[in-house]
Scaffold this motif. Structure first.
Motif, short mmCIF file in Angstrom:
data_model
loop_
_atom_site.label_atom_id
_atom_site.label_comp_id
_atom_site.label_asym_id
_atom_site.label_seq_id
_atom_site.Cartn_x
_atom_site.Cartn_y
_atom_site.Cartn_z
N ASP A 1 28.97 38.29 44.33
CA ASP A 1 30.00 38.96 45.36
C ASP A 1 31.10 38.54 44.65
O ASP A 1 31.72 37.46 45.04
CB ASP A 1 29.59 38.33 46.92
CG ASP A 1 30.70 38.84 47.99
OD1 ASP A 1 31.57 39.61 47.50
OD2 ASP A 1 30.47 38.43 49.09
N ARG B 1 34.03 40.15 45.96
CA ARG B 1 35.13 40.82 46.90
C ARG B 1 36.27 40.04 46.90
O ARG B 1 36.09 38.54 46.79
CB ARG B 1 34.69 41.06 48.22
CG ARG B 1 33.65 42.34 48.30
CD ARG B 1 32.93 42.44 49.72
NE ARG B 1 32.10 41.26 49.82
CZ ARG B 1 31.44 41.15 50.91
NH1 ARG B 1 31.77 41.87 52.12
NH2 ARG B 1 30.60 40.19 51.02
N GLU C 1 38.86 37.69 49.05
CA GLU C 1 38.48 36.77 50.20
C GLU C 1 38.80 37.46 51.47
O GLU C 1 37.79 37.47 52.55
CB GLU C 1 39.31 35.58 50.03
CG GLU C 1 38.82 34.28 50.80
CD GLU C 1 39.53 33.00 50.69
OE1 GLU C 1 39.12 32.09 51.03
OE2 GLU C 1 40.30 33.01 49.78
N ARG D 1 36.03 40.06 52.18
CA ARG D 1 34.64 39.33 52.50
C ARG D 1 34.76 38.79 53.94
O ARG D 1 33.93 38.97 54.62
CB ARG D 1 34.41 38.49 51.39
CG ARG D 1 33.22 37.66 51.56
CD ARG D 1 33.00 36.57 50.30
NE ARG D 1 31.65 35.99 50.49
CZ ARG D 1 31.50 34.70 51.07
NH1 ARG D 1 32.39 34.17 51.65
NH2 ARG D 1 30.31 34.17 51.00
N ALA E 1 27.31 39.67 54.00
CA ALA E 1 27.14 39.82 52.40
C ALA E 1 25.61 40.17 52.05
O ALA E 1 24.89 40.28 53.00
CB ALA E 1 27.28 38.29 51.75
N TRP F 1 29.28 33.93 46.40
CA TRP F 1 30.71 34.50 46.24
C TRP F 1 31.45 33.62 44.98
O TRP F 1 31.43 32.38 44.96
CB TRP F 1 31.46 34.32 47.49
CG TRP F 1 32.79 34.90 47.36
CD1 TRP F 1 32.90 36.19 47.47
CD2 TRP F 1 33.96 34.39 47.54
NE1 TRP F 1 34.53 36.16 47.33
CE2 TRP F 1 35.07 34.90 47.55
CE3 TRP F 1 34.25 32.97 47.45
CZ2 TRP F 1 36.23 34.62 47.44
CZ3 TRP F 1 35.66 32.33 47.36
CH2 TRP F 1 36.46 33.32 47.54
N CYS G 1 31.86 44.30 44.64
CA CYS G 1 33.00 44.18 45.40
C CYS G 1 33.00 44.95 46.71
O CYS G 1 31.87 45.35 47.10
CB CYS G 1 34.21 44.55 44.33
SG CYS G 1 34.29 46.24 44.00
#
Length: 106
Positions: free
Chosen positions: A23, A25, A27, A30, A36, A42, A65
């Motif tokens: 993951d 993405r 912060e 997310r 998730a 992450w 993302c």
């Protein structure tokens, strides 16, 4: 650059194929989703050059993302240039969630 659909990723998971799911993405994105894809780790996309060498090289890596655009594609390209089998998830986490795929709460 390689990519993977949410359907293909579901098939990999169902077949218990060995791969790394990341993951990437930002912060804030997310945290806003508060969810998730199960079994994803992450990593802060802003720190890719700090963690890139810790990604296992002996299996494919799938990155996602928020929407499957610049962040996951850019990091997949970086990892691919390092010799890894890296793919980005088409449509990212939003496409995964919108397709009704399983998620886990953070």
């Amino acid at each position: 650059m390689s990519r993977i659909t949410s359907c293909e990723l579901m098939e990999w998971q169902a077949a218990r194929r060995t791969f790394t799911l990341l993951d990437v993405r930002r912060e804030g994105a997310r945290a806003a989703d508060a969810a998730a894809i199960p079994d994803a780790r992450w990593f802060d996309p802003e720190s890719v050059f700090t963690w890139k060498d810790s990604v296992p090289r002996d299996r494919p890596v799938v990155l996602y993302c928020a929407h499957g655009h610049e962040i996951s594609q850019g990091i997949a390209a970086t990892l691919e240039a390092m010799g890894l089998d890296a793919r980005y998830l088409i449509d990212g986490f939003s496409g995964w969630r919108d397709a009704g795929r399983p998620i886990q709460r953070l």
